[in-house]
Design a protein around this motif. Structure first.
Motif, PDB file in Angstrom:
ATOM      1  N   ILE A   1      13.779  14.497  11.850  1.00 16.60           N
ATOM      2  CA  ILE A   1      15.214  14.492  11.536  1.00 16.60           C
ATOM      3  C   ILE A   1      15.763  13.116  11.886  1.00 16.60           C
ATOM      4  CG2 ILE A   1      17.464  15.501  12.027  1.00 16.60           C
ATOM      5  CD1 ILE A   1      16.061  18.084  12.823  1.00 16.60           C
ATOM      6  N   MET A   2      16.280  12.421  10.891  1.00 15.27           N
ATOM      7  CA  MET A   2      16.938  11.130  11.115  1.00 15.27           C
ATOM      8  C   MET A   2      18.437  11.335  10.986  1.00 15.27           C
ATOM      9  SD  MET A   2      16.582   7.542   8.993  1.00 15.27           S
ATOM     10  CE  MET A   2      14.944   7.183   9.591  1.00 15.27           C
TER      11      MET A   2
ATOM     12  N   ALA B   1      19.204  21.060  12.833  1.00 14.02           N
ATOM     13  CA  ALA B   1      20.046  19.946  12.390  1.00 14.02           C
ATOM     14  C   ALA B   1      21.479  20.399  12.161  1.00 14.02           C
ATOM     15  CB  ALA B   1      19.455  19.334  11.119  1.00 14.02           C
ATOM     16  N   GLU B   2      21.649  21.550  11.572  1.00 15.34           N
ATOM     17  CA  GLU B   2      23.001  22.027  11.273  1.00 15.34           C
ATOM     18  C   GLU B   2      23.745  22.417  12.549  1.00 15.34           C
ATOM     19  OE1 GLU B   2      24.849  22.541   7.984  1.00 15.34           O
ATOM     20  OE2 GLU B   2      23.631  20.740   8.238  1.00 15.34           O
TER      21      GLU B   2
ATOM     22  N   LEU C   1      28.131  13.424  11.976  1.00 16.16           N
ATOM     23  CA  LEU C   1      26.774  12.929  11.775  1.00 16.16           C
ATOM     24  C   LEU C   1      26.335  13.185  10.344  1.00 16.16           C
ATOM     25  CD1 LEU C   1      25.062  14.358  14.992  1.00 16.16           C
ATOM     26  CD2 LEU C   1      26.032  12.084  14.676  1.00 16.16           C
ATOM     27  N   SER C   2      25.552  12.266   9.823  1.00 13.38           N
ATOM     28  CA  SER C   2      24.823  12.478   8.579  1.00 13.38           C
ATOM     29  C   SER C   2      23.344  12.550   8.937  1.00 13.38           C
ATOM     30  CB  SER C   2      25.076  11.337   7.597  1.00 13.38           C
ATOM     31  OG  SER C   2      26.426  11.287   7.210  1.00 13.38           O
ATOM     32  N   LEU C   3      22.636  13.516   8.348  1.00 18.11           N
ATOM     33  CA  LEU C   3      21.256  13.766   8.754  1.00 18.11           C
ATOM     34  C   LEU C   3      20.345  13.871   7.544  1.00 18.11           C
ATOM     35  CD1 LEU C   3      23.315  15.916  10.491  1.00 18.11           C
ATOM     36  CD2 LEU C   3      21.302  15.904  11.948  1.00 18.11           C
TER      37      LEU C   3
ATOM     38  N   ASN D   1      28.648  13.751   7.005  1.00 21.17           N
ATOM     39  CA  ASN D   1      28.811  15.004   7.751  1.00 21.17           C
ATOM     40  C   ASN D   1      28.063  16.147   7.064  1.00 21.17           C
ATOM     41  OD1 ASN D   1      29.603  16.734   9.772  1.00 21.17           O
ATOM     42  ND2 ASN D   1      31.583  17.169   8.865  1.00 21.17           N
ATOM     43  N   GLN D   2      26.789  15.904   6.743  1.00 19.78           N
ATOM     44  CA  GLN D   2      25.962  16.933   6.126  1.00 19.78           C
ATOM     45  C   GLN D   2      24.496  16.565   6.297  1.00 19.78           C
ATOM     46  OE1 GLN D   2      25.955  16.712   1.612  1.00 19.78           O
ATOM     47  NE2 GLN D   2      27.874  15.591   2.069  1.00 19.78           N
TER      48      GLN D   2
END
Length: 532
Positions: free
Chosen positions: A405-406, A469-470, A489-491, A523-524
């Protein structure tokens, strides 16, 4: 005449030999002392850092287990409460009562046995059926105490007539008109297999670390060595702190004389104490091995330095020999010229001093380089980029399945511009703490640089990783950061080997997924597609 010629030569040779030995000894002593002091300082700092890191890890682990145990007990109480509500007014139906106790016992393996008791103490149903003969009345102090209390009752751990160490949880059954009809109860055998044993029975380290649980009196009610269950260990300082309701971590010598690094936390529902501890010896053995490798790698450089010192010593004795020759030829017209030349050489002696200083700077540079190559990001305490690359290389070589996960802080430049870089650093540390809270013991959390972070989750499915992540994204977006307002955050998410079978393509794909998340509005979380 010959005697006069030999004696000055012999004296000059003796002086040259003695001075050369002195210089060699002094240089050797300087190098060895510098190396020893540097290694000692590095060892001391790294040892303290390892101790603090281990204490914090054990504290977090104990807190997580305490929270999980509390949730387990709350869930068990809720299950009994639900069953008590369903049984209200139904105590005359024997088959329904038997079904109820069997269902409670078998559901999620929370209880080892369950029982329904009428208000007069008569046993109406039990599971498993071999525990009690039907129609008898309860007689144990805990069962009678539950009848007298007529409310939720959680016993202290006690030894049953069967010899088992158990706890007893009873929930009253109240009729619609408010009349007390009895209770439904479950027992947990602390020395036998059940869901609680499964929850506490796995510890991530296999190096002498252990986990144990004590009650309010300092008695062991769970231990990896089952024969110790029931033993009183209240003299242990950690247990004493737990008995006073404290949580935290500390270095302690346990009741068996072993130095331990312990983290501990209390369980609110039962007021138990959970302790996760790791032997000090296992922590320092890792550092000792690291220092051995450091010394081994420094030996070639030390040998090169000694050869250089020997060569420089010869250069130093040569001009001194010239001065001795001048002393024997003071009547020479060129003596002043030669003296001036030697005088110039003293400037070269100053250069030798600077050369030694340069040598020390080289040594310090090596130490600084060793420190810079450590695997910890100094700001956040997470694994740094070098550490991440080592883990990725090892896992890919071992064909370890993992999810990457980045994540990136949205509009982080605005945070720095609006609040300053000090607040920006606090935000980075805040995100690092969130990563730790949403990771398991075996997960790897990393700060890659700037506002970019990564999480490596071994042996999880894409769905599980996406859920992690969510949860992280929603947690961060739903609370204030050190700026006083939330950040988002964006992931991006990718799997090895499903997304890519090599590290570089995997990093490229997860980076593309992160870019897609930002491009789609931030933001997703975006899941990377398999590499073409």
């Amino acid at each position: 005449m010959s005697t006069v010629n030999v004696t000055p030569f012999s004296r000059r040779a003796a002086r040259r030999l003695n001075l050369r030995t002195l210089i060699l000894s002094l240089c050797l002593l300087t190098v060895l002392l510098t190396l020893a002091i540097s290694l000692y300082a590095s060892y001391t700092v790294q040892r303290q850092l390892l101790i603090q890191t281990t204490l914090e890890a054990n504290r977090v682990y104990a807190s997580k287990l305490a929270e999980s145990t509390n949730l387990f007990m709350t869930s068990a109480i809720d299950r009994l409460s639900y069953s008590a509500h369903r049984l209200s007014g139904q105590l005359h139906n024997a088959s329904q009562l038997q079904d109820a106790v069997d269902r409670i016992r078998l559901d999620s393996n929370r209880f080892n046995s369950t029982i329904i008791v009428a208000a007069d103490g008569e046993i109406l149903a039990y599971s498993p059926q071999k525990v009690y003969p039907a129609g008898q009345h309860v007689a144990s102090p805990e069962s009678l105490a539950a009848l007298r209390q007529r409310a939720l009752y959680i016993s202290e751990p006690f030894t049953a007539p069967s010899g088992r160490l158990i706890i007893f949880i009873a929930q009253p059954i109240i009729a619609a008109d408010g009349q007390y009809q009895g209770y439904v109860a479950g027992t947990i055998y602390l020395q036998e297999h059940n869901a609680l044993d499964t929850l506490l029975g796995e510890h991530p380290y296999k190096d002498g670390s252990n986990l144990y649980v004590v009650d309010e009196q300092g008695r062991l009610i769970y231990h990896s060595q089952s024969q110790r269950v029931g033993e009183y260990v209240e003299r242990n300082p950690v247990v004493s702190a737990l008995m006073q309701g404290h949580s935290g971590s500390q270095q302690v010598t346990n009741t068996q004389g072993t130095s331990m690094l312990a983290g501990f936390a209390t369980v609110p529902t039962t007021r138990w104490g959970i302790v996760a501890q790791r032997p000090m010896a296992s922590v320092t053995s890792e550092l000792n091995h690291l220092m051995f490798i450091t010394v081994r790698n420094a030996l070639p450089l030390l040998l090169v330095a000694l050869l250089l010192i020997g060569w420089l010593t010869r250069l130093i004795t040569r001009p001194l020999h010239q001065l001795a020759q001048i002393a024997h030829h003071l009547d020479d017209q060129q003596a002043l010229h030669h003296t001036n030349n030697v005088r110039d050489w003293y400037a070269e002696a100053g250069q030798l001093k600077r050369a030694m200083q340069a040598g020390l700077r080289v040594m310090q540079h090596k130490i600084d380089r060793l420190s810079q190559e450590s695997l910890t990001d100094p700001l956040t305490g997470l694994v740094n980029r070098r550490g991440l690359e080592q883990v990725l290389a090892q896992w890919s070589q071992n064909q370890q399945r993992f999810t990457l996960i980045m994540l990136d802080i949205d509009h982080f430049k605005r945070v720095n511009d609006a609040f300053g870089h000090d607040v920006g650093d606090l935000v980075l540390c805040y995100i690092a703490d969130q990563l730790r809270q949403h990771s398991r013991q075996e997960d790897i959390c990393c700060r890659c640089g700037g506002e970019e972070f990564m999480m490596l989750l071994p042996d999880v499915s894409a769905e599980q990783a996406l859920a992690v992540a969510e949860r992280l994204r929603l947690q961060v977006a739903g609370q204030n950061s050190p700026t006083g307002q939330p950040v988002t955050l964006s992931l991006g998410l990718a799997q090895f080997p499903e997304t890519a079978t090599a590290v570089i393509p995997l990093l490229k794909q997860v980076d593309l997924a992160l870019y897609a998340a930002k491009h789609a509005g931030r933001n997703q979380t975006m899941v990377a597609q398999p590499a073409p």
